[in-house]
Design a protein around this motif. Structure first.
Motif, short mmCIF file in Angstrom:
data_model
loop_
_atom_site.label_atom_id
_atom_site.label_comp_id
_atom_site.label_asym_id
_atom_site.label_seq_id
_atom_site.Cartn_x
_atom_site.Cartn_y
_atom_site.Cartn_z
N LEU A 183 10.74 16.73 0.70
CA LEU A 183 10.95 15.92 1.97
C LEU A 183 12.29 15.06 1.72
N LEU A 184 12.28 14.33 0.52
CA LEU A 184 13.38 13.52 0.35
C LEU A 184 14.82 14.44 0.40
N ALA A 185 14.42 15.67 -0.39
CA ALA A 185 16.03 16.52 -0.29
C ALA A 185 16.19 16.79 1.08
N ALA A 186 15.33 17.22 1.98
CA ALA A 186 15.54 17.49 3.36
C ALA A 186 16.10 16.49 4.13
N MET A 187 15.71 15.18 3.72
CA MET A 187 16.40 13.93 4.29
C MET A 187 17.81 13.79 3.94
N GLN A 188 18.04 13.96 2.65
CA GLN A 188 19.41 13.92 2.34
C GLN A 188 20.21 14.76 2.82
N ASP A 189 19.91 16.32 2.97
CA ASP A 189 20.51 17.15 3.56
C ASP A 189 20.90 16.82 4.99
N TRP A 190 19.85 16.39 5.74
CA TRP A 190 20.09 16.09 7.35
C TRP A 190 20.98 14.79 7.34
N GLY A 191 20.98 13.91 6.56
CA GLY A 191 21.82 12.80 6.38
C GLY A 191 23.33 13.31 5.97
N ASP A 192 23.53 14.08 5.06
CA ASP A 192 24.79 14.53 4.74
C ASP A 192 25.37 15.02 5.73
N ARG A 193 24.71 16.00 6.64
CA ARG A 193 25.17 17.06 7.67
C ARG A 193 25.56 15.96 8.86
N TRP A 194 24.51 15.54 9.45
CA TRP A 194 24.19 15.06 10.91
C TRP A 194 25.00 13.34 10.90
N VAL A 195 24.87 12.80 9.73
CA VAL A 195 25.31 11.32 9.78
C VAL A 195 26.58 11.27 8.98
N LEU A 196 26.65 11.55 7.90
CA LEU A 196 27.89 11.59 7.01
C LEU A 196 28.81 12.45 7.41
N GLY A 197 28.33 13.70 7.70
CA GLY A 197 29.26 14.65 8.21
C GLY A 197 29.57 15.02 9.64
N ASP A 198 28.84 14.18 10.50
CA ASP A 198 29.00 14.21 11.96
C ASP A 198 28.65 15.87 12.34
N GLY A 199 27.49 16.35 11.84
CA GLY A 199 27.03 17.75 12.21
C GLY A 199 28.10 18.87 11.55
N ASP A 200 29.06 18.37 10.73
CA ASP A 200 29.83 19.42 9.76
C ASP A 200 29.75 19.10 8.47
N PRO A 201 29.09 19.84 7.77
CA PRO A 201 28.73 19.50 6.26
C PRO A 201 30.01 19.50 5.54
N GLY A 202 31.06 20.22 5.91
CA GLY A 202 32.22 20.20 5.19
C GLY A 202 33.08 19.06 5.46
N ALA A 203 32.85 18.09 6.17
CA ALA A 203 33.47 16.63 6.25
C ALA A 203 33.16 15.76 5.17
N ALA A 204 31.77 15.88 4.93
CA ALA A 204 31.09 15.10 3.96
C ALA A 204 31.43 15.44 2.47
N VAL A 205 31.68 16.80 2.28
CA VAL A 205 31.89 17.20 1.15
C VAL A 205 33.55 17.09 0.71
#
Length: 293
Positions: free
Chosen positions: A91-113
């Motif tokens: 669950l923690l890993a899924a929350m991190q993935d969601w935050g990376d993509r939809w908050v930190l990356g604005d839906g684009d995982p490449g933006a945060a990476v």
């Protein structure tokens, strides 16, 4: 907190009652990272000692954490995951993935990476930190294998996404040929294994594939180095590693860590775009770490 009667048989509602609020989630995040003692938790989270005591007490009462005595004079405890607590790591890993993509990356995982992105900064901040002591993952046979061992002068720890188990690895016309190749770095590390081991360098591959899937990969590739399964997201949450969901599974993003004998991360290679170049560079860095000063 009083719940509506309709929530009494709802697992989501009951889990929400245990997690309580975001402070509890952050406590669990830090325990996963190896910060299991009160002072370390207080320092990492920035929570007052009174409130932290209350949160820890609730998590112990709910059976998520176990309070274990590690010092008698004065009395000191550390807080360790119970079986129920370990089951929360996905669950923690899924929350991190969601935050990376939809908050930190604005839906684009490449933006945060990307260089300068939040995930890029978080991963490179691992430099100088230590891999938690005693961290183990299941090996190909299901046995617990240490991620870092004291007999290695340096460890090259690499993560890879793994393959879709429903897609044959030898199908050149598969929908995602790169994904069908379980890990090209495995072949490169296999070829470098004899020289690296002679210098005291250990190589360890990690993916979220299950142990039997790792076993098939080891057998097919005649790999001398261990492949460990992070299907339970123990390493993912301990180091806050980037991952993304594919084919119904949260898969680790490619990266390479060079860890010294004291379990300190000395070098981070991320993102890994040139796999062959990254493998060669990681081995040079590991050999430098292993070389006596």
């Amino acid at each position: 907190m009083k719940m509506h009667n309709a929530d009494e048989t709802c697992g989501t509602a009951q889990a929400a009652m245990v997690l309580g609020d975001w402070w509890n989630v952050l406590v669990l995040r830090e325990v996963a990272r190896g910060h299991v003692r009160f002072d370390a938790l207080a320092a990492e989270i920035g929570l007052s000692r009174k409130v932290l005591s209350e949160r820890l007490g609730r998590l112990v009462a709910h059976g998520v954490l176990n309070r274990s005595l590690y010092q008698r004079r004065p009395v000191r405890y550390e807080y360790l995951f119970t079986e129920a607590g370990t089951a929360l790591l996905p669950l923690l890993a899924a929350m991190q993935d969601w935050g990376d993509r939809w908050v930190l990356g604005d839906g684009d995982p490449g933006a945060a990476v990307a260089d300068g992105g939040a995930v890029h900064a978080r991963v490179h901040a691992l430099t100088g930190t230590r891999v938690p002591d005693g961290l183990t993952l299941p090996g190909p046979g299901g046995e617990d294998v240490p991620v870092v061992t004291p007999d290695a002068s340096a460890t090259v720890l690499f993560t890879f996404p793994g393959a879709d188990p429903d897609e044959p690895a030898d199908d050149p016309d598969g929908p995602d040929r790169e994904g069908a190749d379980p890990a090209p770095e495995n072949r490169l590390f296999r070829d470098a294994w004899p020289a690296a081991r002679a210098r005291g360098v250990r190589m360890v591959g990690v993916s979220t594939q299950l142990p039997h899937e790792q076993r098939a990969l080891v057998r097919a590739g005649a790999l001398p180095h261990p492949l460990l399964s992070d299907a339970g997201h123990v390493l993912t949450t301990a180091l806050r590693l980037p991952a993304s969901r594919s084919a119904g599974r949260l898969r680790l993003t490619r990266l390479i860590l060079v860890v010294d004998a004291a379990r300190t991360v000395r070098h981070v290679l991320f993102p890994v775009d040139d796999i062959e170049g990254a493998v060669a560079r990681s081995l040079r860095l590991a050999e430098a770490c292993a070389r006596p000063a």
